[in-house]
Design an enzyme around this catalytic site. Structure first.
Site, PDB file in Angstrom:
ATOM      1  N   ASP A  73     -99.871  30.471  14.730  1.00 19.65           N
ATOM      2  CA  ASP A  73     -97.804  31.113  14.947  1.00 19.65           C
ATOM      3  C   ASP A  73     -98.203  32.971  15.299  1.00 19.65           C
ATOM      4  OD1 ASP A  73     -95.212  31.992  14.037  1.00 19.65           O
ATOM      5  OD2 ASP A  73     -94.881  30.038  13.066  1.00 19.65           O
ATOM      6  N   ALA A  74     -97.944  32.654  15.866  1.00 19.44           N
ATOM      7  CA  ALA A  74     -97.578  34.422  16.702  1.00 19.44           C
ATOM      8  C   ALA A  74     -97.339  35.256  16.165  1.00 19.44           C
ATOM      9  CB  ALA A  74     -97.578  34.510  18.390  1.00 19.44           C
ATOM     10  N   SER A 120     -97.534  32.432  26.589  1.00 17.27           N
ATOM     11  CA  SER A 120     -96.962  31.921  27.842  1.00 17.27           C
ATOM     12  C   SER A 120     -95.847  31.294  26.122  1.00 17.27           C
ATOM     13  CB  SER A 120     -97.617  30.785  27.954  1.00 17.27           C
ATOM     14  OG  SER A 120     -96.470  30.202  28.899  1.00 17.27           O
ATOM     15  N   LEU A 121     -95.158  32.143  25.573  1.00 10.00           N
ATOM     16  CA  LEU A 121     -95.174  31.139  24.102  1.00 10.00           C
ATOM     17  C   LEU A 121     -94.064  33.180  24.556  1.00 10.00           C
ATOM     18  CD1 LEU A 121     -95.470  33.380  21.689  1.00 10.00           C
ATOM     19  CD2 LEU A 121     -97.471  32.406  21.722  1.00 10.00           C
ATOM     20  N   LEU A 170     -95.794  35.756  30.412  1.00 16.33           N
ATOM     21  CA  LEU A 170     -94.174  35.251  31.432  1.00 16.33           C
ATOM     22  C   LEU A 170     -93.390  35.691  31.152  1.00 16.33           C
ATOM     23  CD1 LEU A 170     -95.316  32.131  32.780  1.00 16.33           C
ATOM     24  CD2 LEU A 170     -97.038  32.709  31.634  1.00 16.33           C
ATOM     25  N   TYR A 172     -89.522  37.477  32.031  1.00 14.00           N
ATOM     26  CA  TYR A 172     -87.808  36.466  33.193  1.00 14.00           C
ATOM     27  C   TYR A 172     -87.154  37.651  33.235  1.00 14.00           C
ATOM     28  CZ  TYR A 172     -83.871  33.863  34.310  1.00 14.00           C
ATOM     29  OH  TYR A 172     -82.631  32.887  34.457  1.00 14.00           O
ATOM     30  N   TYR A 182     -78.765  34.377  28.844  1.00 15.27           N
ATOM     31  CA  TYR A 182     -80.054  34.882  27.988  1.00 15.27           C
ATOM     32  C   TYR A 182     -80.119  36.103  27.008  1.00 15.27           C
ATOM     33  CZ  TYR A 182     -85.091  34.982  29.193  1.00 15.27           C
ATOM     34  OH  TYR A 182     -86.355  34.746  27.938  1.00 15.27           O
ATOM     35  N   LEU A 220     -87.522  26.886  35.005  1.00 14.36           N
ATOM     36  CA  LEU A 220     -88.309  25.936  34.801  1.00 14.36           C
ATOM     37  C   LEU A 220     -87.689  25.062  34.065  1.00 14.36           C
ATOM     38  CD1 LEU A 220     -91.605  23.758  36.281  1.00 14.36           C
ATOM     39  CD2 LEU A 220     -91.723  25.285  33.599  1.00 14.36           C
ATOM     40  N   GLY A 221     -87.147  23.463  33.970  1.00 16.48           N
ATOM     41  CA  GLY A 221     -86.612  22.753  32.985  1.00 16.48           C
ATOM     42  C   GLY A 221     -87.920  22.667  32.241  1.00 16.48           C
ATOM     43  N   ALA A 224     -88.780  24.587  26.271  1.00 14.48           N
ATOM     44  CA  ALA A 224     -87.635  26.292  25.491  1.00 14.48           C
ATOM     45  C   ALA A 224     -86.574  26.645  26.623  1.00 14.48           C
ATOM     46  CB  ALA A 224     -88.770  27.525  25.784  1.00 14.48           C
TER      47      ALA A 224
HETATM   48  P1  NAI Z   1     -92.338  26.457  26.496  1.00 13.04           P
HETATM   49  O1  NAI Z   1     -91.528  25.361  25.574  1.00 13.04           O
HETATM   50  O2  NAI Z   1     -93.421  25.145  27.214  1.00 13.04           O
HETATM   51  O3  NAI Z   1     -93.124  27.384  26.122  1.00 13.04           O
HETATM   52  C1  NAI Z   1     -93.573  27.601  24.501  1.00 13.04           C
HETATM   53  C2  NAI Z   1     -93.554  27.892  23.642  1.00 13.04           C
HETATM   54  O4  NAI Z   1     -93.878  29.040  22.760  1.00 13.04           O
HETATM   55  C3  NAI Z   1     -93.962  26.151  22.902  1.00 13.04           C
HETATM   56  O5  NAI Z   1     -95.232  25.593  23.231  1.00 13.04           O
HETATM   57  C4  NAI Z   1     -93.604  26.716  22.185  1.00 13.04           C
HETATM   58  O6  NAI Z   1     -94.064  25.747  20.815  1.00 13.04           O
HETATM   59  C5  NAI Z   1     -94.510  27.936  21.809  1.00 13.04           C
HETATM   60  N1  NAI Z   1     -94.028  28.923  20.595  1.00 13.04           N
HETATM   61  C6  NAI Z   1     -92.593  29.236  19.963  1.00 13.04           C
HETATM   62  N2  NAI Z   1     -92.701  29.754  19.395  1.00 13.04           N
HETATM   63  C7  NAI Z   1     -93.596  30.004  18.623  1.00 13.04           C
HETATM   64  C8  NAI Z   1     -94.488  30.689  17.969  1.00 13.04           C
HETATM   65  N3  NAI Z   1     -93.807  31.859  17.160  1.00 13.04           N
HETATM   66  N4  NAI Z   1     -96.269  31.277  17.894  1.00 13.04           N
HETATM   67  C9  NAI Z   1     -96.992  30.019  18.829  1.00 13.04           C
HETATM   68  N5  NAI Z   1     -95.946  29.421  19.528  1.00 13.04           N
HETATM   69  C10 NAI Z   1     -94.596  29.651  19.561  1.00 13.04           C
HETATM   70  O7  NAI Z   1     -91.431  26.737  27.719  1.00 13.04           O
HETATM   71  P2  NAI Z   1     -92.099  27.511  28.549  1.00 13.04           P
HETATM   72  O8  NAI Z   1     -90.221  27.582  29.664  1.00 13.04           O
HETATM   73  O9  NAI Z   1     -93.032  26.980  29.498  1.00 13.04           O
HETATM   74  O10 NAI Z   1     -92.283  29.068  28.289  1.00 13.04           O
HETATM   75  C11 NAI Z   1     -93.292  29.634  28.541  1.00 13.04           C
HETATM   76  C12 NAI Z   1     -93.110  31.466  29.222  1.00 13.04           C
HETATM   77  O11 NAI Z   1     -92.453  31.438  29.920  1.00 13.04           O
HETATM   78  C13 NAI Z   1     -92.061  32.424  28.015  1.00 13.04           C
HETATM   79  O12 NAI Z   1     -92.679  33.274  27.824  1.00 13.04           O
HETATM   80  C14 NAI Z   1     -91.082  32.323  28.446  1.00 13.04           C
HETATM   81  O13 NAI Z   1     -89.773  32.731  28.292  1.00 13.04           O
HETATM   82  C15 NAI Z   1     -91.465  32.515  29.988  1.00 13.04           C
HETATM   83  N6  NAI Z   1     -89.932  31.779  30.947  1.00 13.04           N
HETATM   84  C16 NAI Z   1     -90.007  30.529  31.910  1.00 13.04           C
HETATM   85  C17 NAI Z   1     -89.327  30.034  31.818  1.00 13.04           C
HETATM   86  C18 NAI Z   1     -88.275  28.936  31.767  1.00 13.04           C
HETATM   87  O14 NAI Z   1     -87.525  29.027  32.971  1.00 13.04           O
HETATM   88  N7  NAI Z   1     -88.802  27.852  31.842  1.00 13.04           N
HETATM   89  C19 NAI Z   1     -87.940  31.215  33.216  1.00 13.04           C
HETATM   90  C20 NAI Z   1     -89.410  32.617  33.123  1.00 13.04           C
HETATM   91  C21 NAI Z   1     -90.155  32.671  31.650  1.00 13.04           C
END
Ligand code: NAI
Length: 286
Positions: A73-74, A120-121, A170, A172, A182, A220-221, A224
């Site tokens: 938990d970051a 990536s969180l 990552l 946005y 957002y 990306l769907g 999160a």
């Molecule tokens: P995702 O749901 O695959 O990844 C987010 C992860 O963060 C999840 O696995 C979640 O369990 C974890 N997380 C949340 N709070 C946490 C904490 N306190 N400690 C540890 N882990 C934690 O979703 P996604 O979209 O792939 O997100 C990854 C990164 O990409 C994020 O930084 C997001 O902002 C970024 N991003 C996503 C876009 C999108 O359209 N999906 C577009 C641009 C950037």
């Protein structure tokens, strides 16, 4: 010699973290992941039961191996930071050593060093509220989970990242352009993350010749993103308006992370790299 990567923020096979893990694995890296504590059980049992086997497949037909999954938990840097109610929460009580400092110590104990750190969180409890209606608590929570978490990871992992290593996060485009929807301070959190990328690139570069970059990814769907609510609209908007009218694949972001972590990118640091079919370059949608 093969490289070793720690990827924070993998809890299923839909997000960017998973895609980055696959691209790094395909390039020969050993993969360690950090999984959010409340999501740990379901992720590990799905892995074990073979639920991800189809998406573990690499180009050459082999399956991506995850050498170890660490609960993380970051939002908490060390055990002293963890409030009593979280400690007692049954979703946390089953796991141990999941604060950032403890995870870095565990990785050091288990593997010694890493070469690649991926963040990536993100999390913003009030993401669906407009910025002007966001509470102080919600805003600071977004910054804590989505921006400071990167500083903390880099701080605690820096001593075990090998020279010439690479750190990637990552981000946005909502950091620099208005993206209604957002909210909750998430746009602010991404702006901080991008600014910190430059300063951290200087500090980690001078200290250990480690490169620090961030990928500004298109929509990306992921799990999160679905929680934010407007992701399908953003994907459609991008498809219609970007210079490249094609679907954006998570793999394209993964491949960019692999490139940025490789010697091919040895002079790239402090950069925001867009992987968005070019949407960031448009002035108006047409
Ligand atoms: P995702 O749901 O695959 O990844 C987010 C992860 O963060 C999840 O696995 C979640 O369990 C974890 N997380 C949340 N709070 C946490 C904490 N306190 N400690 C540890 N882990 C934690 O979703 P996604 O979209 O792939 O997100 C990854 C990164 O990409 C994020 O930084 C997001 O902002 C970024 N991003 C996503 C876009 C999108 O359209 N999906 C577009 C641009 C950037």
């Amino acid at each position: 010699k093969g490289k070793r990567a720690f990827i924070a923020g993998v809890a299923d096979d839909n997000g960017y973290g998973w895609a980055i893990a696959k691209s790094l694995a395909a390039a020969g890296a050993e993969i360690l992941v950090g999984t959010w504590v409340p999501a740990l059980n379901i992720f590990e049992s799905s892995l074990r039961r073979g639920k991800f086997d189809e998406s573990r497949k690499l180009q050459d037909g082999s399956l991506m191996e995850i050498a170890k999954v660490y609960p993380l938990d970051a939002v908490y840097d060390n055990p002293e930071d963890v409030p009593e109610d979280v400690k007692a929460n049954k979703r946390y009580a089953g796991a141990t050593n999941w604060t950032v400092q403890e995870v870095a110590e565990s990785v050091k104990k288990d593997f010694g060093t890493i070469d690649i750190l991926v963040h990536s969180l993100a999390n913003g409890p009030e993401v669906s509220k407009p910025l002007s209606e966001t509470s102080r608590k919600g805003y600071l929570a977004a910054l804590s989970a989505s921006s400071y978490s990167y500083i903390s990871l880099l701080k605690h992992f820096l001593p075990i990242i090998n020279p010439d290593g690479s750190a990637i996060s990552l981000t946005y485009i909502a950091s620099e352009r208005i993206i209604p929807g957002y909210g909750g301070g998430m746009s602010s959190a991404k702006a901080a993350l991008e600014s910190d990328t430059r300063v951290l690139a200087f500090e980690a570069g001078r200290k250990k010749r480690i490169r620090v970059n961030t990928i500004s990814a298109g929509p990306l769907g992921s799990r999160a993103a679905k929680a934010i609510g407007f992701i399908d609209m953003m994907i459609d908007y991008s498809f219609t308006n970007a210079p490249l009218q094609k679907e954006l694949h998570a793999e394209e972001v993964g491949n960019t992370a692999a490139f940025l972590s490789s010697p091919l990118a040895s002079a790239i640091t402090g950069a925001v790299i867009y992987v968005d079919n070019g949407l960031n370059a448009m002035g108006v949608g047409v």
